[in-house]
Write a protein that holds these residues in place. Structure first.
Motif, short mmCIF file in Angstrom:
data_model
loop_
_atom_site.label_atom_id
_atom_site.label_comp_id
_atom_site.label_asym_id
_atom_site.label_seq_id
_atom_site.Cartn_x
_atom_site.Cartn_y
_atom_site.Cartn_z
N VAL A 4 0.83 -1.14 0.11
CA VAL A 4 -0.03 -0.07 0.04
C VAL A 4 0.88 1.15 -0.06
N SER A 5 2.00 1.41 0.95
CA SER A 5 2.70 2.51 0.92
C SER A 5 3.39 2.85 -0.51
N VAL A 6 3.76 1.77 -1.19
CA VAL A 6 4.17 2.11 -2.66
C VAL A 6 3.48 2.32 -3.66
N ALA A 7 2.34 1.55 -3.45
CA ALA A 7 1.21 1.59 -4.64
C ALA A 7 0.10 2.83 -4.33
N PHE A 8 -0.26 3.24 -3.46
CA PHE A 8 -1.23 4.49 -3.34
C PHE A 8 -0.56 5.80 -3.00
N ASN A 9 -1.53 6.73 -3.12
CA ASN A 9 -1.01 7.77 -2.66
C ASN A 9 -1.28 8.02 -1.02
N ASP A 10 -0.58 8.97 -0.40
CA ASP A 10 -0.65 8.92 0.92
C ASP A 10 -2.06 9.10 1.34
N ASP A 11 -2.55 8.53 2.65
CA ASP A 11 -3.83 8.67 3.05
C ASP A 11 -5.02 8.61 2.23
N VAL A 12 -4.75 7.83 1.35
CA VAL A 12 -6.16 7.86 0.13
C VAL A 12 -6.89 6.39 0.76
N LEU A 13 -6.31 5.59 1.49
CA LEU A 13 -7.20 4.65 1.79
C LEU A 13 -8.12 4.73 3.01
N ASP A 14 -9.23 4.61 3.10
CA ASP A 14 -10.23 4.66 4.53
C ASP A 14 -9.89 3.50 5.32
N ASP A 15 -9.95 3.75 6.73
CA ASP A 15 -9.58 2.76 7.52
C ASP A 15 -10.53 1.83 7.27
N GLY A 16 -9.92 0.39 7.35
CA GLY A 16 -10.82 -0.70 7.32
C GLY A 16 -10.63 -1.34 5.74
N VAL A 17 -10.06 -0.49 4.88
CA VAL A 17 -10.03 -1.15 3.58
C VAL A 17 -8.98 -2.40 3.43
N ILE A 18 -7.86 -2.16 4.33
CA ILE A 18 -6.89 -3.23 4.07
C ILE A 18 -7.38 -4.35 4.76
N GLU A 19 -8.15 -4.06 6.21
CA GLU A 19 -8.27 -5.05 6.97
C GLU A 19 -9.34 -5.85 6.12
N MET A 20 -10.30 -5.13 5.41
CA MET A 20 -11.49 -5.83 4.61
C MET A 20 -10.57 -6.62 3.61
N CYS A 21 -9.97 -6.17 2.76
CA CYS A 21 -9.43 -7.19 1.71
C CYS A 21 -8.60 -8.39 2.61
N ALA A 22 -8.07 -8.25 3.55
CA ALA A 22 -7.20 -9.24 4.28
C ALA A 22 -8.26 -10.28 4.70
N ALA A 23 -9.35 -9.94 5.37
CA ALA A 23 -10.33 -10.71 5.94
C ALA A 23 -10.98 -11.49 4.64
N TYR A 24 -11.43 -10.84 3.56
CA TYR A 24 -11.72 -11.65 2.34
C TYR A 24 -10.89 -12.57 1.94
N GLY A 25 -9.59 -12.27 1.90
CA GLY A 25 -8.55 -13.05 1.43
C GLY A 25 -8.40 -14.20 2.09
N ALA A 26 -8.54 -14.10 3.43
CA ALA A 26 -8.28 -15.31 4.60
C ALA A 26 -9.38 -16.12 4.20
N LYS A 27 -10.76 -15.52 4.17
CA LYS A 27 -12.00 -16.41 4.29
C LYS A 27 -11.92 -17.28 2.92
N ASP A 28 -11.48 -16.47 1.97
CA ASP A 28 -11.75 -17.15 0.55
C ASP A 28 -10.73 -18.24 0.22
N SER A 29 -9.29 -18.03 0.62
CA SER A 29 -8.36 -18.97 0.24
C SER A 29 -6.93 -18.82 0.86
N GLY A 30 -6.70 -17.80 1.46
CA GLY A 30 -5.51 -17.38 2.33
C GLY A 30 -4.39 -17.45 0.93
N ASP A 31 -4.73 -16.79 0.22
CA ASP A 31 -3.81 -16.79 -1.10
C ASP A 31 -3.33 -15.05 -1.37
N ALA A 32 -2.15 -14.92 -1.14
CA ALA A 32 -1.81 -13.56 -1.33
C ALA A 32 -2.04 -12.93 -2.50
N ARG A 33 -1.94 -13.67 -3.58
CA ARG A 33 -2.09 -13.33 -4.95
C ARG A 33 -3.53 -12.60 -5.18
#
Ligand SMILES: Nc1ncnc2c1ncn2[C@@H]1O[C@H](COP(=O)(O)OP(=O)(O)OP(=O)(O)O)[C@@H](O)[C@H]1O
Ligand SMILES: [Mg+2]
Length: 395
Positions: A222-251
Protein backbone atom coordinates in the motif's frame (compact mmCIF):
# COMPACT_ATOMS: atom_id res chain seq x y z
CA UNK A 1 -19.86 11.88 -20.88
CA UNK A 2 -19.25 13.38 -24.27
CA UNK A 3 -15.58 14.27 -23.93
CA UNK A 4 -13.55 11.11 -24.41
CA UNK A 5 -10.12 12.69 -24.43
CA UNK A 6 -7.65 11.25 -21.93
CA UNK A 7 -6.11 13.16 -19.07
CA UNK A 8 -3.78 11.73 -16.44
CA UNK A 9 -5.37 12.33 -13.05
CA UNK A 10 -2.74 10.94 -10.68
CA UNK A 11 -5.72 9.94 -8.61
CA UNK A 12 -5.57 7.09 -6.08
CA UNK A 13 -2.39 5.36 -7.29
CA UNK A 14 1.20 6.44 -6.83
CA UNK A 15 2.64 3.27 -8.39
CA UNK A 16 -0.10 0.87 -9.43
CA UNK A 17 2.48 -1.65 -10.68
CA UNK A 18 3.33 -2.52 -7.08
CA UNK A 19 0.08 -4.50 -6.93
CA UNK A 20 0.84 -6.59 -10.01
CA UNK A 21 2.11 -10.15 -9.96
CA UNK A 22 5.51 -9.27 -11.43
CA UNK A 23 6.41 -6.83 -8.69
CA UNK A 24 8.93 -8.34 -6.30
CA UNK A 25 9.01 -6.97 -2.78
CA UNK A 26 12.43 -6.50 -1.15
CA UNK A 27 11.45 -8.44 1.92
CA UNK A 28 8.84 -11.08 2.56
CA UNK A 29 6.50 -10.46 5.43
CA UNK A 30 4.30 -12.94 7.26
CA UNK A 31 6.37 -16.02 6.35
CA UNK A 32 8.79 -16.19 9.30
CA UNK A 33 8.39 -19.85 10.09
CA UNK A 34 8.61 -20.97 6.46
CA UNK A 35 11.60 -18.77 5.77
CA UNK A 36 13.41 -20.09 8.83
CA UNK A 37 12.98 -23.69 7.78
CA UNK A 38 13.89 -22.94 4.18
CA UNK A 39 16.93 -20.98 5.31
CA UNK A 40 18.12 -23.91 7.43
CA UNK A 41 17.66 -26.29 4.49
CA UNK A 42 19.87 -24.05 2.34
CA UNK A 43 22.59 -23.61 4.97
CA UNK A 44 24.84 -26.45 3.64
CA UNK A 45 25.38 -24.39 0.48
CA UNK A 46 27.19 -21.60 2.30
CA UNK A 47 29.15 -24.16 4.33
CA UNK A 48 30.49 -25.43 0.97
CA UNK A 49 28.81 -28.78 1.57
CA UNK A 50 26.67 -30.76 -0.86
CA UNK A 51 23.24 -29.07 -0.92
CA UNK A 52 20.17 -30.91 0.23
CA UNK A 53 17.37 -31.48 -2.23
CA UNK A 54 14.43 -29.46 -1.01
CA UNK A 55 10.74 -29.83 -1.70
CA UNK A 56 8.32 -26.96 -1.08
CA UNK A 57 4.61 -27.43 -1.05
CA UNK A 58 1.54 -25.41 -0.19
CA UNK A 59 -1.53 -24.02 -1.90
CA UNK A 60 -1.47 -21.47 -4.68
CA UNK A 61 -0.42 -17.92 -3.78
CA UNK A 62 1.16 -18.69 -0.41
CA UNK A 63 4.58 -17.34 -1.32
CA UNK A 64 6.55 -20.41 -2.46
CA UNK A 65 7.99 -18.80 -5.58
CA UNK A 66 8.46 -15.44 -3.87
CA UNK A 67 10.27 -17.05 -0.91
CA UNK A 68 12.52 -19.00 -3.25
CA UNK A 69 13.55 -15.91 -5.20
CA UNK A 70 14.06 -13.96 -2.02
CA UNK A 71 16.22 -16.56 -0.28
CA UNK A 72 18.22 -17.48 -3.35
CA UNK A 73 19.02 -13.79 -3.89
CA UNK A 74 20.19 -13.57 -0.32
CA UNK A 75 22.20 -16.73 -0.70
CA UNK A 76 23.86 -15.50 -3.89
CA UNK A 77 24.80 -12.23 -2.19
CA UNK A 78 26.28 -14.06 0.78
CA UNK A 79 28.04 -16.64 -1.37
CA UNK A 80 29.79 -13.89 -3.30
CA UNK A 81 31.75 -13.13 -0.12
CA UNK A 82 32.76 -16.72 0.60
CA UNK A 83 35.74 -17.85 -1.45
CA UNK A 84 35.09 -21.57 -1.18
CA UNK A 85 31.57 -21.26 -2.55
CA UNK A 86 31.01 -20.80 -6.26
CA UNK A 87 27.22 -20.72 -6.48
CA UNK A 88 25.00 -20.87 -9.57
CA UNK A 89 21.24 -20.99 -9.56
CA UNK A 90 18.96 -22.04 -12.41
CA UNK A 91 15.21 -21.56 -12.15
CA UNK A 92 12.69 -22.99 -14.56
CA UNK A 93 8.94 -23.21 -14.45
CA UNK A 94 7.70 -26.62 -15.57
CA UNK A 95 4.26 -25.37 -16.55
CA UNK A 96 3.98 -26.21 -20.24
CA UNK A 97 6.95 -28.57 -20.23
CA UNK A 98 4.95 -31.68 -19.28
CA UNK A 99 7.66 -34.33 -19.59
CA UNK A 100 11.09 -35.10 -18.20
CA UNK A 101 12.42 -34.88 -21.73
CA UNK A 102 11.15 -31.37 -22.33
CA UNK A 103 12.27 -30.20 -18.90
CA UNK A 104 15.76 -31.58 -19.49
CA UNK A 105 15.92 -29.79 -22.87
CA UNK A 106 14.81 -26.56 -21.20
CA UNK A 107 17.52 -26.96 -18.55
CA UNK A 108 20.22 -27.64 -21.13
CA UNK A 109 19.19 -24.52 -23.04
CA UNK A 110 19.10 -22.46 -19.88
CA UNK A 111 22.69 -23.52 -19.14
CA UNK A 112 24.01 -23.16 -22.68
CA UNK A 113 24.59 -19.90 -24.47
CA UNK A 114 21.98 -18.77 -27.01
CA UNK A 115 24.10 -19.75 -29.99
CA UNK A 116 24.28 -23.36 -28.88
CA UNK A 117 20.70 -24.35 -28.04
CA UNK A 118 19.18 -27.76 -28.72
CA UNK A 119 15.78 -28.39 -30.23
CA UNK A 120 12.80 -29.88 -28.49
CA UNK A 121 12.79 -33.08 -30.49
CA UNK A 122 15.10 -35.45 -32.24
CA UNK A 123 17.49 -36.61 -29.52
CA UNK A 124 17.18 -39.83 -27.57
CA UNK A 125 16.31 -39.13 -23.93
CA UNK A 126 19.65 -40.50 -22.73
CA UNK A 127 21.54 -38.02 -24.91
CA UNK A 128 19.59 -35.09 -23.56
CA UNK A 129 20.42 -36.20 -20.02
CA UNK A 130 24.07 -36.54 -21.02
CA UNK A 131 24.04 -32.98 -22.42
CA UNK A 132 22.56 -31.82 -19.16
CA UNK A 133 25.12 -33.59 -16.97
CA UNK A 134 27.94 -32.26 -19.15
CA UNK A 135 26.68 -28.70 -18.79
CA UNK A 136 26.36 -29.07 -15.04
CA UNK A 137 29.88 -30.42 -14.70
CA UNK A 138 31.26 -27.75 -16.99
CA UNK A 139 29.70 -25.06 -14.81
CA UNK A 140 31.01 -26.75 -11.66
CA UNK A 141 30.85 -25.32 -8.17
CA UNK A 142 27.53 -25.53 -6.37
CA UNK A 143 24.44 -25.54 -8.57
CA UNK A 144 20.88 -25.15 -7.34
CA UNK A 145 18.25 -26.15 -9.88
CA UNK A 146 14.77 -24.85 -9.09
CA UNK A 147 11.93 -26.79 -10.70
CA UNK A 148 8.91 -24.60 -10.04
CA UNK A 149 5.44 -26.14 -10.55
CA UNK A 150 7.22 -29.49 -10.78
CA UNK A 151 3.90 -31.39 -10.73
CA UNK A 152 3.49 -30.54 -14.42
CA UNK A 153 6.19 -33.09 -15.27
CA UNK A 154 4.15 -36.17 -15.92
CA UNK A 155 6.82 -38.84 -15.64
CA UNK A 156 9.31 -39.43 -12.87
CA UNK A 157 12.47 -40.07 -14.82
CA UNK A 158 14.15 -36.67 -14.43
CA UNK A 159 13.01 -36.40 -10.84
CA UNK A 160 14.72 -39.69 -10.20
CA UNK A 161 17.90 -38.97 -12.15
CA UNK A 162 18.64 -35.36 -11.25
CA UNK A 163 18.67 -35.45 -7.44
CA UNK A 164 20.91 -38.54 -7.57
CA UNK A 165 23.18 -37.39 -10.37
CA UNK A 166 26.19 -37.05 -8.13
CA UNK A 167 25.75 -40.24 -6.15
CA UNK A 168 25.16 -42.15 -9.38
CA UNK A 169 28.36 -40.75 -10.88
CA UNK A 170 26.54 -38.89 -13.68
CA UNK A 171 28.25 -35.71 -12.59
CA UNK A 172 31.56 -35.53 -10.80
CA UNK A 173 32.69 -31.94 -10.40
CA UNK A 174 29.53 -30.00 -9.59
CA UNK A 175 27.65 -30.15 -6.31
CA UNK A 176 24.00 -30.22 -7.24
CA UNK A 177 20.86 -29.48 -5.24
CA UNK A 178 17.33 -29.67 -6.64
CA UNK A 179 14.53 -27.50 -5.28
CA UNK A 180 11.11 -28.80 -6.31
CA UNK A 181 8.02 -26.63 -5.79
CA UNK A 182 4.40 -27.72 -6.05
CA UNK A 183 0.92 -26.53 -5.16
CA UNK A 184 -0.61 -29.89 -5.97
CA UNK A 185 -0.87 -31.37 -2.53
CA UNK A 186 -1.29 -34.92 -3.76
CA UNK A 187 1.78 -34.77 -6.00
CA UNK A 188 4.28 -35.66 -3.28
CA UNK A 189 2.28 -38.70 -2.21
CA UNK A 190 2.04 -39.98 -5.75
CA UNK A 191 5.81 -40.04 -6.19
CA UNK A 192 7.44 -43.43 -5.98
CA UNK A 193 9.24 -43.91 -2.69
CA UNK A 194 12.61 -43.93 -4.46
CA UNK A 195 11.97 -40.52 -6.02
CA UNK A 196 10.44 -39.11 -2.87
CA UNK A 197 13.35 -40.07 -0.65
CA UNK A 198 15.85 -38.18 -2.79
CA UNK A 199 13.78 -35.27 -4.10
CA UNK A 200 12.20 -34.52 -0.73
CA UNK A 201 15.27 -34.77 1.54
CA UNK A 202 14.17 -31.58 3.24
CA UNK A 203 10.59 -30.43 3.07
CA UNK A 204 9.11 -27.04 3.77
CA UNK A 205 5.36 -26.72 3.95
CA UNK A 206 3.81 -23.31 3.30
CA UNK A 207 0.52 -22.73 5.10
CA UNK A 208 -2.32 -20.57 3.78
CA UNK A 209 -2.13 -16.96 4.95
CA UNK A 210 -4.36 -15.91 7.81
CA UNK A 211 -5.88 -12.42 7.94
CA UNK A 212 -3.07 -10.97 10.09
CA UNK A 213 -0.41 -12.20 7.70
CA UNK A 214 -2.33 -10.90 4.68
CA UNK A 215 -2.58 -7.49 6.35
CA UNK A 216 1.21 -7.41 6.53
CA UNK A 217 1.51 -8.37 2.86
CA UNK A 218 -1.02 -5.73 1.81
CA UNK A 219 0.39 -2.97 4.02
CA UNK A 220 3.80 -3.47 2.50
CA UNK A 221 2.40 -2.76 -0.98
CA UNK A 222 0.00 0.00 0.00
CA UNK A 223 2.72 2.47 0.92
CA UNK A 224 4.29 2.04 -2.53
CA UNK A 225 1.16 1.66 -4.63
CA UNK A 226 -1.27 4.26 -3.30
CA UNK A 227 -1.12 7.98 -2.71
CA UNK A 228 -0.70 8.90 0.93
CA UNK A 229 -3.79 8.66 3.13
CA UNK A 230 -6.10 7.77 0.25
CA UNK A 231 -7.30 4.50 1.82
CA UNK A 232 -10.18 4.72 4.28
CA UNK A 233 -9.74 2.94 7.58
CA UNK A 234 -10.80 -0.63 7.26
CA UNK A 235 -9.98 -1.12 3.56
CA UNK A 236 -6.84 -3.18 4.17
CA UNK A 237 -8.51 -5.13 6.97
CA UNK A 238 -11.44 -5.92 4.74
CA UNK A 239 -9.29 -7.12 1.82
CA UNK A 240 -7.27 -9.26 4.23
CA UNK A 241 -10.37 -10.70 5.87
CA UNK A 242 -11.92 -11.65 2.53
CA UNK A 243 -8.58 -13.02 1.35
CA UNK A 244 -8.20 -15.23 4.40
CA UNK A 245 -11.79 -16.43 4.19
CA UNK A 246 -11.68 -17.20 0.48
CA UNK A 247 -8.39 -19.01 0.19
CA UNK A 248 -5.50 -17.55 2.17
CA UNK A 249 -3.92 -16.69 -1.17
CA UNK A 250 -1.80 -13.51 -1.29
CA UNK A 251 -2.20 -13.23 -5.05
CA UNK A 252 -5.98 -13.06 -4.70
CA UNK A 253 -5.81 -10.56 -1.85
CA UNK A 254 -3.52 -8.32 -3.90
CA UNK A 255 -5.85 -8.63 -6.89
CA UNK A 256 -8.73 -7.55 -4.70
CA UNK A 257 -6.86 -4.49 -3.52
CA UNK A 258 -5.92 -3.61 -7.10
CA UNK A 259 -9.49 -3.95 -8.35
CA UNK A 260 -10.66 -1.87 -5.38
CA UNK A 261 -8.28 0.94 -6.33
CA UNK A 262 -9.35 0.71 -9.97
CA UNK A 263 -13.00 1.08 -9.02
CA UNK A 264 -12.25 4.11 -6.86
CA UNK A 265 -10.40 5.71 -9.76
CA UNK A 266 -13.18 4.90 -12.23
CA UNK A 267 -15.64 6.62 -9.93
CA UNK A 268 -13.43 9.68 -9.57
CA UNK A 269 -13.49 9.12 -5.83
CA UNK A 270 -11.12 11.02 -3.57
CA UNK A 271 -10.81 8.12 -1.16
CA UNK A 272 -10.87 4.32 -1.44
CA UNK A 273 -13.73 3.01 0.67
CA UNK A 274 -15.00 -0.29 2.03
CA UNK A 275 -17.85 -0.04 -0.43
CA UNK A 276 -15.29 -0.15 -3.24
CA UNK A 277 -13.86 -3.35 -1.72
CA UNK A 278 -17.30 -4.98 -1.73
CA UNK A 279 -17.85 -4.01 -5.31
CA UNK A 280 -14.41 -5.23 -6.35
CA UNK A 281 -15.06 -8.57 -4.72
CA UNK A 282 -18.32 -8.94 -6.61
CA UNK A 283 -16.54 -8.19 -9.87
CA UNK A 284 -13.75 -10.65 -9.20
CA UNK A 285 -16.21 -13.34 -8.20
CA UNK A 286 -18.16 -12.77 -11.38
CA UNK A 287 -14.94 -13.10 -13.36
CA UNK A 288 -14.18 -16.31 -11.50
CA UNK A 289 -17.59 -17.73 -12.38
CA UNK A 290 -17.20 -16.74 -16.01
CA UNK A 291 -13.70 -18.16 -16.22
CA UNK A 292 -14.76 -21.35 -14.47
CA UNK A 293 -17.79 -22.16 -16.54
CA UNK A 294 -17.31 -20.38 -19.86
CA UNK A 295 -16.09 -23.59 -21.48
CA UNK A 296 -18.90 -25.55 -19.91
CA UNK A 297 -21.68 -27.04 -21.94
CA UNK A 298 -24.95 -25.18 -21.70
CA UNK A 299 -26.21 -27.86 -19.28
CA UNK A 300 -23.50 -27.20 -16.71
CA UNK A 301 -24.49 -23.55 -16.80
CA UNK A 302 -28.19 -24.39 -16.47
CA UNK A 303 -27.52 -26.58 -13.44
CA UNK A 304 -25.76 -23.66 -11.78
CA UNK A 305 -28.60 -21.36 -12.77
CA UNK A 306 -31.15 -23.74 -11.25
CA UNK A 307 -29.23 -23.78 -7.97
CA UNK A 308 -29.05 -19.99 -8.05
CA UNK A 309 -32.83 -19.80 -8.38
CA UNK A 310 -33.23 -22.04 -5.33
CA UNK A 311 -30.74 -19.92 -3.41
CA UNK A 312 -32.74 -16.80 -4.22
CA UNK A 313 -35.83 -18.48 -2.79
CA UNK A 314 -33.93 -19.45 0.32
CA UNK A 315 -34.23 -23.13 -0.54
CA UNK A 316 -30.59 -24.06 -0.22
CA UNK A 317 -28.73 -26.20 0.73
CA UNK A 318 -30.62 -28.23 -1.83
CA UNK A 319 -30.40 -31.90 -2.72
CA UNK A 320 -29.58 -32.92 -6.26
CA UNK A 321 -33.13 -34.07 -6.81
CA UNK A 322 -34.48 -30.68 -5.70
CA UNK A 323 -32.36 -29.02 -8.34
CA UNK A 324 -33.90 -31.25 -11.01
CA UNK A 325 -37.24 -29.37 -11.17
CA UNK A 326 -35.92 -25.86 -11.84
CA UNK A 327 -33.22 -27.32 -14.08
CA UNK A 328 -35.83 -29.04 -16.29
CA UNK A 329 -37.84 -25.84 -16.52
CA UNK A 330 -34.77 -23.97 -17.67
CA UNK A 331 -34.09 -26.68 -20.28
CA UNK A 332 -37.64 -26.20 -21.48
CA UNK A 333 -37.12 -22.48 -21.83
CA UNK A 334 -33.90 -23.00 -23.74
CA UNK A 335 -35.52 -25.62 -25.94
CA UNK A 336 -33.14 -28.41 -25.03
CA UNK A 337 -33.55 -31.89 -23.51
CA UNK A 338 -32.32 -32.33 -19.94
CA UNK A 339 -29.29 -34.53 -19.27
CA UNK A 340 -29.32 -37.53 -16.90
CA UNK A 341 -29.22 -37.29 -13.09
CA UNK A 342 -25.74 -38.67 -13.21
CA UNK A 343 -24.54 -35.93 -15.55
CA UNK A 344 -26.14 -33.33 -13.27
CA UNK A 345 -24.22 -34.80 -10.31
CA UNK A 346 -21.00 -34.58 -12.30
CA UNK A 347 -21.62 -30.93 -13.11
CA UNK A 348 -22.27 -30.23 -9.44
CA UNK A 349 -19.01 -31.94 -8.47
CA UNK A 350 -17.11 -29.82 -11.00
CA UNK A 351 -18.74 -26.63 -9.78
CA UNK A 352 -17.61 -27.53 -6.31
CA UNK A 353 -14.02 -28.09 -7.45
CA UNK A 354 -14.11 -24.65 -9.08
CA UNK A 355 -15.14 -23.12 -5.76
CA UNK A 356 -18.40 -21.82 -7.21
CA UNK A 357 -20.67 -23.99 -5.07
CA UNK A 358 -20.31 -25.72 -1.75
CA UNK A 359 -21.46 -29.32 -1.32
CA UNK A 360 -21.78 -31.25 1.91
CA UNK A 361 -22.40 -34.94 2.19
CA UNK A 362 -25.17 -36.00 4.53
CA UNK A 363 -25.05 -39.55 5.80
CA UNK A 364 -28.27 -40.78 7.35
CA UNK A 365 -26.76 -44.16 8.21
CA UNK A 366 -28.41 -47.48 7.48
CA UNK A 367 -31.62 -47.12 5.51
CA UNK A 368 -31.39 -43.33 5.37
CA UNK A 369 -28.73 -43.38 2.68
CA UNK A 370 -26.13 -40.84 1.68
CA UNK A 371 -26.78 -37.73 -0.34
CA UNK A 372 -25.28 -34.32 -1.02
CA UNK A 373 -26.63 -30.87 -0.37
CA UNK A 374 -25.49 -27.91 -2.39
CA UNK A 375 -25.43 -24.16 -2.03
CA UNK A 376 -23.68 -21.28 -3.74
CA UNK A 377 -20.25 -20.41 -2.45
CA UNK A 378 -20.42 -16.91 -3.92
CA UNK A 379 -23.01 -14.18 -3.85
CA UNK A 380 -26.09 -14.80 -6.01
CA UNK A 381 -25.58 -11.46 -7.73
CA UNK A 382 -22.05 -12.30 -8.90
CA UNK A 383 -23.11 -15.76 -10.12
CA UNK A 384 -26.08 -14.24 -11.91
CA UNK A 385 -23.92 -11.58 -13.53
CA UNK A 386 -21.54 -14.31 -14.73
CA UNK A 387 -24.34 -16.48 -16.08
CA UNK A 388 -25.98 -13.58 -17.78
CA UNK A 389 -22.83 -12.85 -19.68
CA UNK A 390 -22.71 -16.46 -20.88
CA UNK A 391 -26.38 -17.18 -21.49
CA UNK A 392 -27.76 -13.98 -22.93
CA UNK A 393 -31.38 -15.14 -22.82
CA UNK A 394 -31.44 -15.40 -19.04
CA UNK A 395 -32.43 -12.21 -17.33
N1 LIG B 1 4.95 -12.92 2.19
C1 LIG B 1 4.77 -12.16 1.12
N2 LIG B 1 5.14 -10.88 1.14
C2 LIG B 1 4.94 -10.11 0.05
N3 LIG B 1 4.39 -10.55 -1.10
C3 LIG B 1 4.01 -11.83 -1.17
C4 LIG B 1 4.18 -12.69 -0.06
N4 LIG B 1 3.68 -13.91 -0.38
C5 LIG B 1 3.23 -13.81 -1.63
N5 LIG B 1 3.42 -12.58 -2.12
C6 LIG B 1 3.03 -12.13 -3.45
O1 LIG B 1 1.85 -12.85 -3.81
C7 LIG B 1 1.93 -13.35 -5.12
C8 LIG B 1 1.86 -14.87 -5.11
O2 LIG B 1 2.97 -15.42 -4.44
P1 LIG B 1 3.83 -16.62 -5.07
O3 LIG B 1 3.94 -16.44 -6.54
O4 LIG B 1 5.10 -16.74 -4.32
O5 LIG B 1 2.86 -17.83 -4.75
P2 LIG B 1 3.12 -19.39 -4.95
O6 LIG B 1 3.02 -20.03 -3.61
O7 LIG B 1 4.36 -19.60 -5.74
O8 LIG B 1 1.82 -19.79 -5.79
P3 LIG B 1 1.64 -20.85 -7.00
O9 LIG B 1 1.60 -22.19 -6.36
O10 LIG B 1 0.32 -20.47 -7.59
O11 LIG B 1 2.79 -20.66 -7.93
C9 LIG B 1 3.21 -12.78 -5.71
O12 LIG B 1 2.89 -11.60 -6.38
C10 LIG B 1 4.07 -12.50 -4.48
O13 LIG B 1 4.98 -11.45 -4.72
MG1 LIG C 1 4.70 -20.18 -7.70
Amino acid sequence: MSDFSFEPTGRIFKERAALLEEWTPDTLVGRDQELQQYHAALQPVIEAETPSNIFLYGKSGVGKTAATRFLLDQLEDSAADVDRVDLHTVEINCDGLNSSYQTAVALVNELRDPANQISNTGYPQASVYQFLFNELDKLGGTILVVLDEVDHIEDNSLLYKLPRARSNGDITTARLGVIGISNDLSFRNQLSSKVRSSLCEKEVSFSAYDATELMKVLRQRVSVAFNDDVLDDGVIEMCAAYGAKDSGDARQALDLLLETGDIARERNAEQVSEEHVREARERLQTDQVIEGISNYSLHGQLVLWALTLLEEQDETPARTRDIRGPYEQLCDREGTDPVSDRAVREYLAELETLGIINSTEINRGKGGGKFKKHKLNQSTSSVKAGLKELIGTIA
